[in-house]
Design a protein around this motif. Structure first.
Motif, PDB file in Angstrom:
ATOM      1  N   VAL A 103       0.825  -1.206   0.000  1.00 57.29           N
ATOM      2  CA  VAL A 103       0.000   0.000   0.000  1.00 57.29           C
ATOM      3  C   VAL A 103       0.858   1.255   0.000  1.00 57.29           C
ATOM      4  O   VAL A 103       1.912   1.314   0.652  1.00 57.29           O
ATOM      5  CB  VAL A 103      -0.921   0.011   1.243  1.00 57.29           C
ATOM      6  CG1 VAL A 103      -1.775   1.283   1.270  1.00 57.29           C
ATOM      7  CG2 VAL A 103      -1.810  -1.230   1.268  1.00 57.29           C
ATOM      8  N   GLY A 104       0.373   2.275  -0.715  1.00 54.70           N
ATOM      9  CA  GLY A 104       0.922   3.623  -0.642  1.00 54.70           C
ATOM     10  C   GLY A 104      -0.177   4.601  -0.282  1.00 54.70           C
ATOM     11  O   GLY A 104      -1.344   4.392  -0.627  1.00 54.70           O
ATOM     12  N   ILE A 105       0.182   5.665   0.415  1.00 52.79           N
ATOM     13  CA  ILE A 105      -0.770   6.716   0.802  1.00 52.79           C
ATOM     14  C   ILE A 105      -0.278   8.047   0.265  1.00 52.79           C
ATOM     15  O   ILE A 105       0.898   8.399   0.422  1.00 52.79           O
ATOM     16  CB  ILE A 105      -0.935   6.797   2.328  1.00 52.79           C
ATOM     17  CG1 ILE A 105      -1.564   5.513   2.872  1.00 52.79           C
ATOM     18  CG2 ILE A 105      -1.771   8.002   2.722  1.00 52.79           C
ATOM     19  CD1 ILE A 105      -1.725   5.509   4.390  1.00 52.79           C
ATOM     20  N   VAL A 106      -1.175   8.796  -0.362  1.00 55.84           N
ATOM     21  CA  VAL A 106      -0.880  10.156  -0.815  1.00 55.84           C
ATOM     22  C   VAL A 106      -1.552  11.122   0.152  1.00 55.84           C
ATOM     23  O   VAL A 106      -2.778  11.207   0.221  1.00 55.84           O
ATOM     24  CB  VAL A 106      -1.395  10.395  -2.242  1.00 55.84           C
ATOM     25  CG1 VAL A 106      -1.130  11.843  -2.666  1.00 55.84           C
ATOM     26  CG2 VAL A 106      -0.742   9.429  -3.218  1.00 55.84           C
ATOM     27  N   GLY A 107      -0.731  11.817   0.928  1.00 54.22           N
ATOM     28  CA  GLY A 107      -1.249  12.757   1.920  1.00 54.22           C
ATOM     29  C   GLY A 107      -1.217  12.159   3.309  1.00 54.22           C
ATOM     30  O   GLY A 107      -1.623  11.014   3.523  1.00 54.22           O
ATOM     31  N   PHE A 108      -0.737  12.941   4.278  1.00 52.75           N
ATOM     32  CA  PHE A 108      -0.593  12.428   5.641  1.00 52.75           C
ATOM     33  C   PHE A 108      -1.152  13.426   6.647  1.00 52.75           C
ATOM     34  O   PHE A 108      -0.571  13.706   7.677  1.00 52.75           O
ATOM     35  CB  PHE A 108       0.881  12.120   5.933  1.00 52.75           C
ATOM     36  CG  PHE A 108       1.082  11.091   7.012  1.00 52.75           C
ATOM     37  CD1 PHE A 108       0.515   9.836   6.918  1.00 52.75           C
ATOM     38  CD2 PHE A 108       1.859  11.387   8.124  1.00 52.75           C
ATOM     39  CE1 PHE A 108       0.716   8.892   7.914  1.00 52.75           C
ATOM     40  CE2 PHE A 108       2.076  10.441   9.128  1.00 52.75           C
ATOM     41  CZ  PHE A 108       1.490   9.191   9.022  1.00 52.75           C
ATOM     42  N   GLY A 109      -2.353  13.957   6.289  1.00 55.26           N
ATOM     43  CA  GLY A 109      -3.076  14.810   7.224  1.00 55.26           C
ATOM     44  C   GLY A 109      -3.979  13.967   8.095  1.00 55.26           C
ATOM     45  O   GLY A 109      -3.662  12.830   8.443  1.00 55.26           O
ATOM     46  N   LEU A 110      -5.132  14.503   8.448  1.00 50.34           N
ATOM     47  CA  LEU A 110      -6.059  13.798   9.342  1.00 50.34           C
ATOM     48  C   LEU A 110      -6.423  12.422   8.807  1.00 50.34           C
ATOM     49  O   LEU A 110      -6.346  11.417   9.525  1.00 50.34           O
ATOM     50  CB  LEU A 110      -7.319  14.636   9.534  1.00 50.34           C
ATOM     51  CG  LEU A 110      -8.454  13.953  10.309  1.00 50.34           C
ATOM     52  CD1 LEU A 110      -8.025  13.621  11.727  1.00 50.34           C
ATOM     53  CD2 LEU A 110      -9.703  14.835  10.302  1.00 50.34           C
ATOM     54  N   SER A 111      -6.810  12.351   7.549  1.00 52.22           N
ATOM     55  CA  SER A 111      -7.267  11.080   6.984  1.00 52.22           C
ATOM     56  C   SER A 111      -6.145  10.058   6.903  1.00 52.22           C
ATOM     57  O   SER A 111      -6.272   8.931   7.395  1.00 52.22           O
ATOM     58  CB  SER A 111      -7.861  11.322   5.592  1.00 52.22           C
ATOM     59  OG  SER A 111      -8.105  10.100   4.938  1.00 52.22           O
ATOM     60  N   SER A 153      -5.383  13.465  -0.214  1.00 51.68           N
ATOM     61  CA  SER A 153      -4.924  14.824  -0.483  1.00 51.68           C
ATOM     62  C   SER A 153      -6.125  15.776  -0.510  1.00 51.68           C
ATOM     63  O   SER A 153      -7.274  15.342  -0.385  1.00 51.68           O
ATOM     64  CB  SER A 153      -4.178  14.838  -1.821  1.00 51.68           C
ATOM     65  OG  SER A 153      -4.968  14.209  -2.821  1.00 51.68           O
ATOM     66  N   PRO A 154      -5.907  17.093  -0.712  1.00 49.68           N
ATOM     67  CA  PRO A 154      -7.035  18.025  -0.794  1.00 49.68           C
ATOM     68  C   PRO A 154      -8.048  17.639  -1.875  1.00 49.68           C
ATOM     69  O   PRO A 154      -7.707  17.015  -2.885  1.00 49.68           O
ATOM     70  CB  PRO A 154      -6.356  19.360  -1.109  1.00 49.68           C
ATOM     71  CG  PRO A 154      -5.012  19.237  -0.460  1.00 49.68           C
ATOM     72  CD  PRO A 154      -4.612  17.802  -0.665  1.00 49.68           C
ATOM     73  N   ASN A 155      -9.303  18.032  -1.635  1.00 54.32           N
ATOM     74  CA  ASN A 155     -10.425  17.582  -2.466  1.00 54.32           C
ATOM     75  C   ASN A 155     -10.203  17.764  -3.956  1.00 54.32           C
ATOM     76  O   ASN A 155     -10.536  16.885  -4.765  1.00 54.32           O
ATOM     77  CB  ASN A 155     -11.699  18.331  -2.063  1.00 54.32           C
ATOM     78  CG  ASN A 155     -12.168  18.004  -0.665  1.00 54.32           C
ATOM     79  OD1 ASN A 155     -11.564  17.187   0.019  1.00 54.32           O
ATOM     80  ND2 ASN A 155     -13.234  18.643  -0.226  1.00 54.32           N
ATOM     81  N   ASP A 156      -9.681  18.937  -4.344  1.00 52.68           N
ATOM     82  CA  ASP A 156      -9.587  19.237  -5.768  1.00 52.68           C
ATOM     83  C   ASP A 156      -8.478  18.464  -6.472  1.00 52.68           C
ATOM     84  O   ASP A 156      -8.323  18.573  -7.695  1.00 52.68           O
ATOM     85  CB  ASP A 156      -9.433  20.733  -6.010  1.00 52.68           C
ATOM     86  CG  ASP A 156      -8.255  21.351  -5.277  1.00 52.68           C
ATOM     87  OD1 ASP A 156      -7.562  20.611  -4.533  1.00 52.68           O
ATOM     88  OD2 ASP A 156      -8.020  22.557  -5.435  1.00 52.68           O
ATOM     89  N   THR A 157      -7.696  17.665  -5.735  1.00 52.88           N
ATOM     90  CA  THR A 157      -6.659  16.829  -6.353  1.00 52.88           C
ATOM     91  C   THR A 157      -7.067  15.366  -6.458  1.00 52.88           C
ATOM     92  O   THR A 157      -6.342  14.568  -7.046  1.00 52.88           O
ATOM     93  CB  THR A 157      -5.349  16.901  -5.546  1.00 52.88           C
ATOM     94  OG1 THR A 157      -5.542  16.287  -4.259  1.00 52.88           O
ATOM     95  CG2 THR A 157      -4.894  18.338  -5.350  1.00 52.88           C
ATOM     96  N   HIS A 158      -8.201  14.989  -5.868  1.00 53.81           N
ATOM     97  CA  HIS A 158      -8.583  13.582  -5.792  1.00 53.81           C
ATOM     98  C   HIS A 158      -8.641  12.907  -7.148  1.00 53.81           C
ATOM     99  O   HIS A 158      -8.058  11.837  -7.372  1.00 53.81           O
ATOM    100  CB  HIS A 158      -9.937  13.435  -5.086  1.00 53.81           C
ATOM    101  CG  HIS A 158      -9.875  13.651  -3.614  1.00 53.81           C
ATOM    102  ND1 HIS A 158     -10.982  13.517  -2.786  1.00 53.81           N
ATOM    103  CD2 HIS A 158      -8.836  13.995  -2.796  1.00 53.81           C
ATOM    104  CE1 HIS A 158     -10.622  13.757  -1.533  1.00 53.81           C
ATOM    105  NE2 HIS A 158      -9.340  14.067  -1.522  1.00 53.81           N
ATOM    106  N   VAL A 159      -9.363  13.515  -8.069  1.00 52.80           N
ATOM    107  CA  VAL A 159      -9.574  12.882  -9.377  1.00 52.80           C
ATOM    108  C   VAL A 159      -8.264  12.793 -10.147  1.00 52.80           C
ATOM    109  O   VAL A 159      -7.951  11.755 -10.742  1.00 52.80           O
ATOM    110  CB  VAL A 159     -10.642  13.642 -10.182  1.00 52.80           C
ATOM    111  CG1 VAL A 159     -10.683  13.161 -11.627  1.00 52.80           C
ATOM    112  CG2 VAL A 159     -12.017  13.466  -9.537  1.00 52.80           C
ATOM    113  N   GLN A 207     -14.367   5.864  17.583  1.00 50.70           N
ATOM    114  CA  GLN A 207     -13.121   5.462  16.928  1.00 50.70           C
ATOM    115  C   GLN A 207     -12.224   6.643  16.585  1.00 50.70           C
ATOM    116  O   GLN A 207     -11.004   6.592  16.793  1.00 50.70           O
ATOM    117  CB  GLN A 207     -13.434   4.644  15.665  1.00 50.70           C
ATOM    118  CG  GLN A 207     -14.044   3.294  15.960  1.00 50.70           C
ATOM    119  CD  GLN A 207     -14.359   2.536  14.697  1.00 50.70           C
ATOM    120  OE1 GLN A 207     -13.517   1.841  14.134  1.00 50.70           O
ATOM    121  NE2 GLN A 207     -15.603   2.680  14.243  1.00 50.70           N
ATOM    122  N   GLU A 208     -12.801   7.715  16.052  1.00 53.83           N
ATOM    123  CA  GLU A 208     -11.968   8.856  15.662  1.00 53.83           C
ATOM    124  C   GLU A 208     -11.245   9.444  16.861  1.00 53.83           C
ATOM    125  O   GLU A 208     -10.041   9.752  16.777  1.00 53.83           O
ATOM    126  CB  GLU A 208     -12.814   9.933  14.980  1.00 53.83           C
ATOM    127  CG  GLU A 208     -11.997  11.142  14.558  1.00 53.83           C
ATOM    128  CD  GLU A 208     -12.779  12.170  13.769  1.00 53.83           C
ATOM    129  OE1 GLU A 208     -12.261  13.292  13.590  1.00 53.83           O
ATOM    130  OE2 GLU A 208     -13.905  11.860  13.323  1.00 53.83           O
TER     131      GLU A 208
END
Length: 345
Positions: A7-15, A72-78, A257-258
């Motif tokens: 697995v790889g993750i893009v973005g390491f903020g809250l989510s 990542s931020p919403n506008d980068t998802h797609v 859980q959060e």
């Protein structure tokens, strides 16, 4: 297990940090190999064995990675999801999956053409309150459901010194895209496709640059369904009100859980997701009042299903049809609010 999914993750903020990483780290079906983030120190602090890279493109280029989480931020998802699919990776996209139904359909079609998984992270299907509601409805204790209201409120006044992208004006910003997908997906999961959508999407906080309130009514022939969220509710206890021909169920409090994940607890502990009694809901029927013990929340089934889809060809819990329907409802909610009309689905 015949295979471990890398697995790889893009973005390491809250989510990325507080939702996905803990569940992936304790699940032997997965190997969290690489994280693309602007915060290498945060990755190192969580687990120094995880590789850090500066860009999503570096992560996509890794031939060993099977599955990518887009956080990542919403506008980068797609854009990121499209690049990951073209690189041969399965993808899980944080909400919102896409900013329009058209974008969602195009992304889902690309995944189908590539014979890869593209799904959305709808973890709130495994919250304790929602699992409890599903159980009560399946048992028929309310009789025929007449009225359903789901709320997801917060008290988040504008901080003039904050620099979060979530509070900056832009496409795909605001509460309809942030908390909206949670409670909308829950209602659609329970009741299916609505006949109509009526909505008010507004800015109510002083100084807000993004929509921070919505009130959405989903039209069904046999029941009233209303979803509401505000970022200016100081007392945000109420979550669900269900009324049927034989009784009512009222539920407050948010799944635990959060809050446990935010204090660095890992989801392999005993009693994970067990809700304290002061959050249990109340059932009113036949002249009686009963406090109903909540089901334990647990997001693990979402991740186990990902493994089964990738390795064993199972059906994803969050299907392409689910994703497209939610995207259309959000589109219709925006249009309804602007036109002040009730729209046909």
């Amino acid at each position: 297990m015949s295979k471990v999914v890398h697995v790889g993750i893009v973005g390491f903020g809250l989510s990325g940090r507080y939702f996905h990483t803990p569940f992936l780290s304790v699940n032997p079906k997965f190997n969290l190999k690489k994280i693309a983030s602007s915060r290498p120190e945060a990755v190192q602090a969580f687990d120094p064995s995880i590789e850090w890279v500066a860009t999503a493109e570096e992560l996509f280029a890794d031939p060993d990675i099977d599955l990518v989480f887009i956080c990542s931020p919403n506008d980068t998802h797609v854009d990121y999801a499209r690049k990951a699919l073209r690189a041969g990776k399965n993808v899980v996209v944080e909400k919102p999956f896409a900013l329009t139904e058209k974008e969602a359909v195009e992304l889902l079609q690309l995944a189908e053409d590539k014979h890869l998984l593209a799904t959305a992270f709808q973890n709130r299907r495994w919250d304790s309150d929602f699992l409890t509601i599903k159980r009560l409805l399946a048992e028929g204790v309310l009789g025929t459901l007449i009225d359903y209201e789901g709320r997801y409120d917060r008290f988040s006044p504008i901080d003039p010194n904050a620099r979060s992208w979530k509070e900056q004006a832009g496409v795909g910003r605001g509460n309809l895209y942030n908390l909206g997908p949670h409670i909308l997906d829950q209602a659609l999961h329970l009741f299916g496709t609505p006949e109509t959508v009526q909505a008010s999407v507004r800015m109510i906080r002083p100084g807000s640059q993004v929509h921070d309130y919505f009130d959405i009514k989903l039209g069904y022939a046999d029941k009233n369904v209303r979803l509401e969220s505000s970022l200016m509710v100081y007392q945000n206890q109420l979550r669900y009100s269900l009324h049927g021909t034989d009784g009512s169920f009222i539920k407050g409090g948010l799944d635990v859980q959060e809050e446990r994940l935010r204090i660095n607890e890992l989801p392999d502990q005993a009693e994970w997701g067990a809700e304290p009694q002061d959050r249990w809901g109340t059932l009113y029927r036949s002249g009686q009042t009963d406090v109903i013990a909540s089901e334990a929340g647990n997001y693990t089934p979402f991740y186990d299903n990902l493994y089964d889809v990738i390795v064993n060809g199972a059906t994803p819990y969050v299907t392409p049809a689910d994703i497209q329907r939610l995207a259309r409802v959000i589109d219709l909610a925006q249009e309804s609010s602007q036109s002040q009309r009730t729209l046909t689905y």
